[in-house]
Enzyme design. Sequence first.
Site, PDB file in Angstrom:
ATOM      1  N   LEU A   1      50.088  38.605  47.703  1.00  0.00           N
ATOM      2  CA  LEU A   1      50.671  38.886  46.396  1.00  0.00           C
ATOM      3  C   LEU A   1      49.956  38.024  45.353  1.00  0.00           C
ATOM      4  O   LEU A   1      49.656  36.856  45.614  1.00  0.00           O
ATOM      5  CB  LEU A   1      52.160  38.533  46.380  1.00  0.00           C
ATOM      6  CG  LEU A   1      53.164  39.554  46.913  1.00  0.00           C
ATOM      7  CD1 LEU A   1      54.559  38.935  46.935  1.00  0.00           C
ATOM      8  CD2 LEU A   1      53.170  40.816  46.079  1.00  0.00           C
ATOM      9  N   ASP A   2      49.682  38.606  44.185  1.00  0.00           N
ATOM     10  CA  ASP A   2      49.154  37.794  43.088  1.00  0.00           C
ATOM     11  C   ASP A   2      50.116  36.635  42.810  1.00  0.00           C
ATOM     12  O   ASP A   2      51.334  36.788  42.963  1.00  0.00           O
ATOM     13  CB  ASP A   2      49.015  38.629  41.816  1.00  0.00           C
ATOM     14  CG  ASP A   2      47.820  39.571  41.870  1.00  0.00           C
ATOM     15  OD1 ASP A   2      46.978  39.386  42.766  1.00  0.00           O
ATOM     16  OD2 ASP A   2      47.746  40.472  41.020  1.00  0.00           O
ATOM     17  N   PRO A   3      49.603  35.472  42.387  1.00  0.00           N
ATOM     18  CA  PRO A   3      50.488  34.330  42.134  1.00  0.00           C
ATOM     19  C   PRO A   3      51.633  34.623  41.166  1.00  0.00           C
ATOM     20  O   PRO A   3      52.719  34.061  41.314  1.00  0.00           O
ATOM     21  CB  PRO A   3      49.531  33.277  41.565  1.00  0.00           C
ATOM     22  CG  PRO A   3      48.221  33.597  42.206  1.00  0.00           C
ATOM     23  CD  PRO A   3      48.179  35.099  42.280  1.00  0.00           C
ATOM     24  N   LEU A   4      51.413  35.490  40.161  1.00  0.00           N
ATOM     25  CA  LEU A   4      52.509  35.767  39.228  1.00  0.00           C
ATOM     26  C   LEU A   4      53.467  36.836  39.748  1.00  0.00           C
ATOM     27  O   LEU A   4      54.498  37.105  39.135  1.00  0.00           O
ATOM     28  CB  LEU A   4      51.965  36.148  37.849  1.00  0.00           C
ATOM     29  CG  LEU A   4      51.198  37.461  37.645  1.00  0.00           C
ATOM     30  CD1 LEU A   4      52.080  38.694  37.666  1.00  0.00           C
ATOM     31  CD2 LEU A   4      50.451  37.409  36.316  1.00  0.00           C
ATOM     32  N   ALA A   5      53.121  37.466  40.882  1.00  0.00           N
ATOM     33  CA  ALA A   5      53.930  38.575  41.395  1.00  0.00           C
ATOM     34  C   ALA A   5      55.123  38.082  42.205  1.00  0.00           C
ATOM     35  O   ALA A   5      55.136  36.973  42.738  1.00  0.00           O
ATOM     36  CB  ALA A   5      53.076  39.492  42.257  1.00  0.00           C
TER      37      ALA A   5
END
Length: 277
Positions: free
Chosen positions: A25-29
């Site tokens: 997952l993307d860090p902001l996700a």
Amino acid sequence: MTSARAVDVARARVGADRAGHGGTLDPLATGVLAIAVGSATKLAGFLLSDDKAYVADCVFGVATDTLDRAGAVVAERPWQHVDERALLAALAARVGEQDQVPPMYSAIKVDGVRLHERARAGEDIDRAPRRVRVDALELVAWAPPRARIAIACGKGTYVRSLLADLAADLGTVAHMAELRRTRAGRYTIEQAVPLDALSPDTPRVPIEDISNLPSVLVPEHELRLVMHAVQLAADRLAPAMPARCQLVDASGTLCAVVHVDDRGRVIYDRVFPELFR
């Protein structure tokens, strides 16, 4: 929090000796992160190939170097000509197989170096487009210049890039403001357990149910050979062996994940002798 850190937290909370995830997952996700523990880490690769679903917030008019809200603004374009009708048409046109250029800020390696490391060093590398599949795009909410979009897609699809391409189709630019994964393969957000709620008593999906492959029962007299990964003819185990399947014993315990080659031989992808100790 990175996906790797989430795995470390989950491993410690459930008391597992090892753990791995089935798709970064993307860090902001936020949202679904499938985590395999113990022997099931051998099957994490099968989770990586699963289809995914997301809900993303797209903000038109502003582009960033990372294609999301964490990056620096690199362009601003008029967006006021984008109305709901045009947006719906653009979404419909983006469903299906398509070429996608992966973002510079990604974990893809070029010449052994991850793209995001090159990007932070000020490099801009030519990236070959990759074939991806978008199964569904649905407009959930439209509050100009922000659109909330539900996405169903195949493996390797970058939602950030998809939104940037969508904006280009509409004659503007955009960036991803929020991203939530709602499904990873068969695992949905409704089934997910928050990290801080995990414990050694948290129910786990049985290892036999992880791969989503058909099961073939190993005859008792062949079990020892299978557990030692002895190459066999497929018809020795089953008269009509699936091209890829998991082998189980009479009690349902997972023995191996295998595929059949073009000569009709069983090729072992993963073997699980430790489950029989």
